[in-house]
Motif scaffolding. Structure first.
Motif, PDB file in Angstrom:
ATOM      1  N   ALA A 213       0.835  -1.197   0.000  1.00 18.53           N
ATOM      2  CA  ALA A 213       0.000   0.000   0.000  1.00 18.53           C
ATOM      3  C   ALA A 213       0.867   1.242   0.000  1.00 18.53           C
ATOM      4  O   ALA A 213       2.056   1.203   0.338  1.00 18.53           O
ATOM      5  CB  ALA A 213      -0.929   0.011   1.216  1.00 18.53           C
ATOM      6  N   TYR A 260      -3.950   3.912  -0.934  1.00 20.34           N
ATOM      7  CA  TYR A 260      -4.280   2.984  -2.003  1.00 20.34           C
ATOM      8  C   TYR A 260      -3.664   1.634  -1.651  1.00 20.34           C
ATOM      9  O   TYR A 260      -2.458   1.541  -1.395  1.00 20.34           O
ATOM     10  CB  TYR A 260      -3.763   3.447  -3.364  1.00 20.34           C
ATOM     11  CG  TYR A 260      -4.268   2.571  -4.483  1.00 20.34           C
ATOM     12  CD1 TYR A 260      -5.504   2.823  -5.077  1.00 20.34           C
ATOM     13  CD2 TYR A 260      -3.536   1.470  -4.922  1.00 20.34           C
ATOM     14  CE1 TYR A 260      -5.993   2.008  -6.084  1.00 20.34           C
ATOM     15  CE2 TYR A 260      -4.019   0.648  -5.926  1.00 20.34           C
ATOM     16  CZ  TYR A 260      -5.252   0.922  -6.503  1.00 20.34           C
ATOM     17  OH  TYR A 260      -5.742   0.105  -7.484  1.00 20.34           O
ATOM     18  N   ASN A 263      -2.549  -4.891  -2.607  1.00 17.80           N
ATOM     19  CA  ASN A 263      -2.964  -6.241  -2.237  1.00 17.80           C
ATOM     20  C   ASN A 263      -3.063  -6.338  -0.717  1.00 17.80           C
ATOM     21  O   ASN A 263      -2.344  -5.632   0.010  1.00 17.80           O
ATOM     22  CB  ASN A 263      -2.001  -7.303  -2.778  1.00 17.80           C
ATOM     23  CG  ASN A 263      -0.602  -7.174  -2.219  1.00 17.80           C
ATOM     24  OD1 ASN A 263       0.196  -6.365  -2.694  1.00 17.80           O
ATOM     25  ND2 ASN A 263      -0.275  -7.964  -1.203  1.00 17.80           N
ATOM     26  N   ASP A 268      -7.742 -10.568  -0.276  1.00 20.28           N
ATOM     27  CA  ASP A 268      -7.449 -11.259  -1.527  1.00 20.28           C
ATOM     28  C   ASP A 268      -7.308 -12.764  -1.360  1.00 20.28           C
ATOM     29  O   ASP A 268      -7.372 -13.509  -2.338  1.00 20.28           O
ATOM     30  CB  ASP A 268      -6.158 -10.714  -2.134  1.00 20.28           C
ATOM     31  CG  ASP A 268      -6.285  -9.259  -2.535  1.00 20.28           C
ATOM     32  OD1 ASP A 268      -7.291  -8.917  -3.167  1.00 20.28           O
ATOM     33  OD2 ASP A 268      -5.383  -8.470  -2.211  1.00 20.28           O
ATOM     34  N   HIS A 282      -9.964  -0.468  -3.611  1.00 18.90           N
ATOM     35  CA  HIS A 282      -8.558  -0.368  -3.237  1.00 18.90           C
ATOM     36  C   HIS A 282      -8.159   1.036  -2.776  1.00 18.90           C
ATOM     37  O   HIS A 282      -7.084   1.188  -2.191  1.00 18.90           O
ATOM     38  CB  HIS A 282      -7.679  -0.795  -4.412  1.00 18.90           C
ATOM     39  CG  HIS A 282      -7.774  -2.262  -4.699  1.00 18.90           C
ATOM     40  ND1 HIS A 282      -6.773  -3.157  -4.401  1.00 18.90           N
ATOM     41  CD2 HIS A 282      -8.774  -3.000  -5.249  1.00 18.90           C
ATOM     42  CE1 HIS A 282      -7.125  -4.379  -4.755  1.00 18.90           C
ATOM     43  NE2 HIS A 282      -8.347  -4.308  -5.286  1.00 18.90           N
TER      44      HIS A 282
END
Length: 332
Positions: A213, A260, A263, A268, A282
């Motif tokens: 991130a 942002y 993953n 996930d 996201h």
């Protein structure tokens, strides 16, 4: 293996703590729980024990005896500043995190909800404080899946509290070794003459199978002796707390965070195997706020994190990652 993991974590912390400077150590216990905000889903619980070694703080003196860092962050230290330092902190945290869906009574959880998952992890964070900015690197190693003991922990807690017995742990993520590394900087742009108000901004990034991130924050604080503690905000994402608040200061704060997420294993699912997962937005803009108060050789911190401002309530990720966090820290 499952019985050996807590012993392994405790052993690692004991080995690392042997390098603490006499009289400079701080320990803390942190409880994250969505019960603090009257919820029981998403990021439902986290329990962490942290050891801190510090020098130069809180006196803001020239840091000539910086604490040693562990091998976990050694590959990242090249990115840290080499100019004169006013303090540094080495923090080692061991703990457990748990995520659960909204309905704990379902044996087969809603496939559109956050899957059951837990993680046991060890994190090393190294922070360097300068006159008007601070830098941090951190590295985490952990395991997700049944070996993280999430099922056993949650069932025990719910039994003690008399809450619903969670039924869906059979669908949790598979066992997987995970990691994450990160780098961040915070700036103290403005402070009042009495040092009772200040304005901070930060930039942080992380990469790994746990989470990747990028984020930026704007933080406003009001309190006492704020200069000594601004750098500790870089430790919040790693669930470590204020390592310099055991010095008579207090403050309240509010922060606006834009992030942002590339993953997130808890959303996930497993990296190398098929598992439960959920779609999520996201991008994120949220509000964090809290209070820290210290007395004698102890301090208490409470905060509410990830109160999303823009996403609709139907968004699973933004709505269900809100949680409260309570930390007690003491100097030894």
């Amino acid at each position: 293996m499952m019985k050996q993991l807590p012993l392994l974590g405790a052993t690692l912390l004991t080995l690392f703590s042997a390098s603490l400077h006499a009289g400079s150590g701080i320990a803390s216990l942190t409880l994250d729980n969505d019960y603090f905000i009257n919820r029981d889903d998403g990021y439902t619980n986290g329990l962490y024990f942290t050891l801190y070694d510090r020098s130069g703080i809180p006196a803001m003196a020239d840091d000539s005896t910086a604490p040693e860092h562990s091998v976990l962050v050694s590959p990242l230290m090249w990115s840290m500043p080499t100019e004169r330092q006013y303090g540094s902190v080495n923090a080692l945290k061991f703990g457990q995190s748990m995520f659960t869906p909204a309905d704990l009574t379902l044996t087969e959880p809603d496939p559109n909800d956050i899957p059951y998952s837990a993680m046991l992890s060890l994190t090393n964070s190294y922070l360097v404080l300068n006159q008007d900015h601070a830098d941090v690197v951190h590295s985490t190693l952990g395991i997700v899946g049944p070996a993280a003991l999430g099922k056993e922990s949650q069932k025990l807690v719910h039994q003690v509290l008399g809450s619903d017995d969670p039924q869906g742990w059979g669908s949790q993520l598979h066992n997987e070794l995970v990691f994450q590394v990160g780098r961040g900087r915070i700036w103290r742009h403005w402070a009042s003459e009495l040092d009772n108000m200040d304005l901070l901004t930060s930039l942080k990034g992380s990469v790994g199978t746990i989470r990747s991130a990028a984020s930026s924050s704007l933080i406003v604080r009001y309190g006492r002796d704020l200069k000594r503690s601004f750098g500790s905000f870089l430790l919040l994402d790693s669930r470590t707390t204020n390592p310099v608040a055991v010095s008579g200061e207090w403050y309240v704060y509010a922060g606006l965070q834009a992030e942002y997420v590339f993953n997130e294993i808890f959303m996930d699912g497993n990296t190398f195997r098929d598992s439960a997962s959920v779609n999520y937005d996201h991008s994120f803009i949220g509000l964090n706020f809290g209070v820290a108060y210290s007395w004698g050789r102890s301090s208490l911190t409470f905060a509410v994190n990830h109160s999303d401002l823009l996403q609709p309530s139907k968004d699973r990720y933004s709505d269900e990652t809100r949680y409260g966090t309570l930390t007690y820290a003491w100097q030894f």
